[in-house]
Design an enzyme around this catalytic site. Structure first.
Site, PDB file in Angstrom:
ATOM      1  N   CYS A   1      38.456  39.313  46.178  1.00 33.16           N
ATOM      2  CA  CYS A   1      38.287  39.477  47.613  1.00 33.16           C
ATOM      3  C   CYS A   1      39.641  39.399  48.329  1.00 33.16           C
ATOM      4  O   CYS A   1      40.405  40.341  48.245  1.00 33.16           O
ATOM      5  CB  CYS A   1      37.271  38.489  48.157  1.00 33.16           C
ATOM      6  SG  CYS A   1      36.555  39.106  49.685  1.00 33.16           S
TER       7      CYS A   1
ATOM      8  N   HIS B   1      32.816  39.610  44.919  1.00 37.84           N
ATOM      9  CA  HIS B   1      32.967  38.306  44.254  1.00 37.84           C
ATOM     10  C   HIS B   1      32.157  38.291  42.953  1.00 37.84           C
ATOM     11  O   HIS B   1      30.972  37.953  42.977  1.00 37.84           O
ATOM     12  CB  HIS B   1      32.428  37.197  45.155  1.00 37.84           C
ATOM     13  CG  HIS B   1      33.250  36.930  46.361  1.00 37.84           C
ATOM     14  ND1 HIS B   1      34.212  35.955  46.396  1.00 37.84           N
ATOM     15  CD2 HIS B   1      33.253  37.505  47.583  1.00 37.84           C
ATOM     16  CE1 HIS B   1      34.771  35.931  47.604  1.00 37.84           C
ATOM     17  NE2 HIS B   1      34.205  36.863  48.338  1.00 37.84           N
TER      18      HIS B   1
ATOM     19  N   GLU C   1      32.162  36.197  40.703  1.00 39.65           N
ATOM     20  CA  GLU C   1      31.788  34.831  40.304  1.00 39.65           C
ATOM     21  C   GLU C   1      30.379  34.457  40.748  1.00 39.65           C
ATOM     22  O   GLU C   1      29.730  33.631  40.122  1.00 39.65           O
ATOM     23  CB  GLU C   1      32.825  33.814  40.821  1.00 39.65           C
ATOM     24  CG  GLU C   1      32.846  33.559  42.325  1.00 39.65           C
ATOM     25  CD  GLU C   1      33.676  34.564  43.123  1.00 39.65           C
ATOM     26  OE1 GLU C   1      33.943  35.659  42.610  1.00 39.65           O
ATOM     27  OE2 GLU C   1      34.040  34.244  44.277  1.00 39.65           O
TER      28      GLU C   1
HETATM   29  N1  GLN Z   1      39.717  37.534  54.717  1.00 34.93           N
HETATM   30  C1  GLN Z   1      39.402  38.696  53.954  1.00 34.93           C
HETATM   31  C2  GLN Z   1      38.418  39.605  54.682  1.00 34.93           C
HETATM   32  O1  GLN Z   1      37.821  39.205  55.623  1.00 34.93           O
HETATM   33  C3  GLN Z   1      38.891  38.319  52.588  1.00 34.93           C
HETATM   34  C4  GLN Z   1      37.591  37.585  52.607  1.00 34.93           C
HETATM   35  C5  GLN Z   1      37.296  36.832  51.320  1.00 34.93           C
HETATM   36  O2  GLN Z   1      38.168  36.613  50.507  1.00 34.93           O
HETATM   37  N2  GLN Z   1      36.065  36.390  51.147  1.00 34.93           N
HETATM   38  O3  GLN Z   1      38.232  40.738  54.314  1.00 34.93           O
END
Ligand code: GLN
Length: 541
Positions: free
Chosen positions: A385, A511, A513
């Site tokens: 992410c 994600h 995970e």
């Molecule tokens: N801050 C980033 C976004 O909003 C990544 C978000 C995250 O890592 N969950 O896209």
């Protein structure tokens, strides 16, 4: 529908969620369909707005629900997918009662905690459990008995217990602590007695007591708890510290918990199918893993390991498969920026580097340094992410030489917003509406490392982000060797990045995970640990 209510006494953090998940596992292994629900007595509507320092990781579900991390344990132990309504909070309950009051649904009545709030709680438990189609619904009450904010929930489940047929269709499991004090190391049962007394004062009689302690509960103490707390001896369960949370089902099963519960609830079933044998095999492989790799996790909530719990669990799932233990060390990204030697030493010594998700500017430059170090020194790398976005920023800055490249999240005026909101999102003023949460499909290109790891073209993974790789830069980035091998089916959103000419350098906008299970470990974590083992071997050669 059968209900099992799991309460906790003495103090929080006793592993109530693990106890509840483990009991669920034992029932599922007996062929029953099990669902689970977590009650969090805080006023937040959900965990979405909470800092991971508060309660650990925000777990994300298929339907986009942002929930307590205990739901992650239910999903991992029971290999099921839950929904947002499986997490009840005081905020959710009060909001719907107040909305109904404004709507005139209470027909002029005085709206009160009892019965309106308690009815709302009961309705939600019943609705969720019936919609799930399960045979058994496990309801875990967060907090400890005696907390002011837990009271309406305890009252609601007390009533529900009676209404569905106490002792036949529902039961209470109470988890407590048996501390060891004094020079002779005596196990003390008094805190357990007091917490049971408190439970009884509100009309709840536990059917089973799970006593957490450092070592096994002595027979003498079990008898004492049985006698003073009004619970049969066979229902006083010893839950000593376990080497792995995944070993708790075995510890409970050996004391007859599974059989006791099904007898109590009048359920048929015996451990038969392969489920338990497979689970024990997984736990054994996990605990006996012979190789070890060092993973450096560069984040900003590193004080609290629970902030990244799903990654840790994914490494456990992968480790059992690869005969490897991933020992994860957390590095504060800001310390890399400050040139902190011991942090840099940990990073340089690692066999793999993980940059997990995150929000906000703090630590961004340190994460970029870690990604660069992994890229240039060919250390296996996984960016998730925010980590995926970091990999893109690092690449555009240092390979494409767009020195000021950034995400518009961190620098709204950057001349090179390589990570940005998609054009159609820019005019949306409600931040919540721009957040992409939950399961979305991803298409993987054949011939890529991602394809090799997933073994298929079409996958679904969970998301929680706002920003994306800016389409204007994709061509340039790919030409220079960072390939977007996974995209949304319409091709507009970049989902997986992989670097050519590197043993393992991967990033995912989603994600992985959150969907990792003992039965099917996250493919990207698998790839990371496999590459780490190979890297370690090369290093020692
Ligand atoms: N801050 C980033 C976004 O909003 C990544 C978000 C995250 O890592 N969950 O896209």
């Amino acid at each position: 529908m059968k209900y099992i209510f799991v309460t906790g006494g003495v103090l929080s953090g006793l592993g109530k969620g693990i106890t509840a998940s483990s009991v669920g596992k034992l029932l599922k292994a007996r062929g029953l369909k099990v669902t689970a629900m977590k009650i969090d007595p805080y006023l937040n509507i959900d965990a979405g707005t909470m800092n991971p320092f508060e309660h650990g990781e925000v777990f994300v579900l298929d339907d986009g629900g942002e929930v307590d991390l205990d739901l992650g344990n239910y999903e991992r132990f029971l290999n099921i997918s839950l929904g947002w309504d499986h997490n009840i909070t005081t905020g959710k309950v009060y909001k719907s009662v107040i909305d109904k009051e404004r709507h005139g649904d209470y027909l002029g009545k005085t709206v009160q905690i009892i019965p309106h709030i308690t009815n709302e709680i009961k309705d939600r438990i019943i609705r969720m459990s019936e919609e799930s189609g399960a045979d058994v619904c496990i309801v875990e009450l967060g907090g400890t008995v005696g907390d002011i904010e837990s009271m309406p929930f305890l009252e609601a489940v007390r009533q529900l217990n009676m209404e569905v047929g106490a002792g036949e269709n529902s039961m209470f499991i109470h988890t407590t602590l048996v501390p060891v004090v004094g020079p002779v190391g005596e196990q003390k049962t008094k805190p357990t007695q007091h917490s049971v007394k408190q439970l009884m004062a509100i009309g709840i009689i536990p059917d089973m007591i799970v006593a957490r302690s450092n070592g096994p509960l002595e027979y003498k103490r079990r008898r004492k708890i049985s006698l003073f707390c009004n619970v049969p001896l066979e229902a006083v369960i010893s839950a000593p510290d376990a080497k792995s949370i995944y070993d708790v089902p075995r510890i409970l099963e050996e004391q007859g918990v599974g059989d006791y519960v099904i007898r109590k609830l009048g359920l048929e079933g015996a451990v038969g199918g392969p489920e338990m044998a497979e689970w024990y095999d997984f736990v054994e492989r996990l605990m006996k893993a012979e190789n070890e790799v060092k993973v450096a996790c560069v984040g900003k909530y590193t004080e609290l390991a629970d902030a990244y719990i799903s990654h840790i669990e994914a490494f456990h799932h992968v480790g059992a498969l690869l005969n490897a233990k991933a020992s994860v060390t957390f590095i504060e990204a800001e310390e890399l920026e400050e040139d902190n030697h011991s942090s840099w030493d940990i990073l340089k010594d690692a066999d793999a580097i993980l940059v997990p998700g995150g929000f906000g500017t703090r630590g961004i430059e340190g994460k970029i340094m870690a990604a660069r170090y992994a890229r240039e020194n060919k250390i296996p790398f996984l960016g998730v992410c925010l980590g995926f976005q970091i990999a893109t920023i690092e690449f555009t800055r240092n390979v494409l030489k767009l020195q000021s490249a950034n995400s518009s999240e961190f620098d709204p005026d950057t001349p090179h917003p390589v990570i940005d909101l998609l054009p159609e999102q820019k005019d949306i003023t409600d931040l919540g509406a721009t957040m992409r949460r939950g399961a979305y499909p991803v298409t993987i290109s054949e011939g890529s490392t991602a394809f090799e790891l997933y073994g298929k073209k079409n996958i679904s993974e969970r998301h929680r982000h706002r920003y994306e790789v800016n389409p204007d830069y994709i061509h340039m980035i790919e030409e220079a060797g960072l390939i977007y091998s996974g995209r949304s089916p319409d091709g507009r959103r970049m989902e997986i990045a992989e670097l050519r000419e590197h043993p393992y350098y991967m990033g995912s906008q989603f994600h992985p995970e959150f969907l990792s299970r003992p039965e099917r470990p996250s493919p990207l974590h698998y790839g990371l640990i496999k590459a780490a083992l190979e890297y370690k071997e090369r290093k020692t050669d």
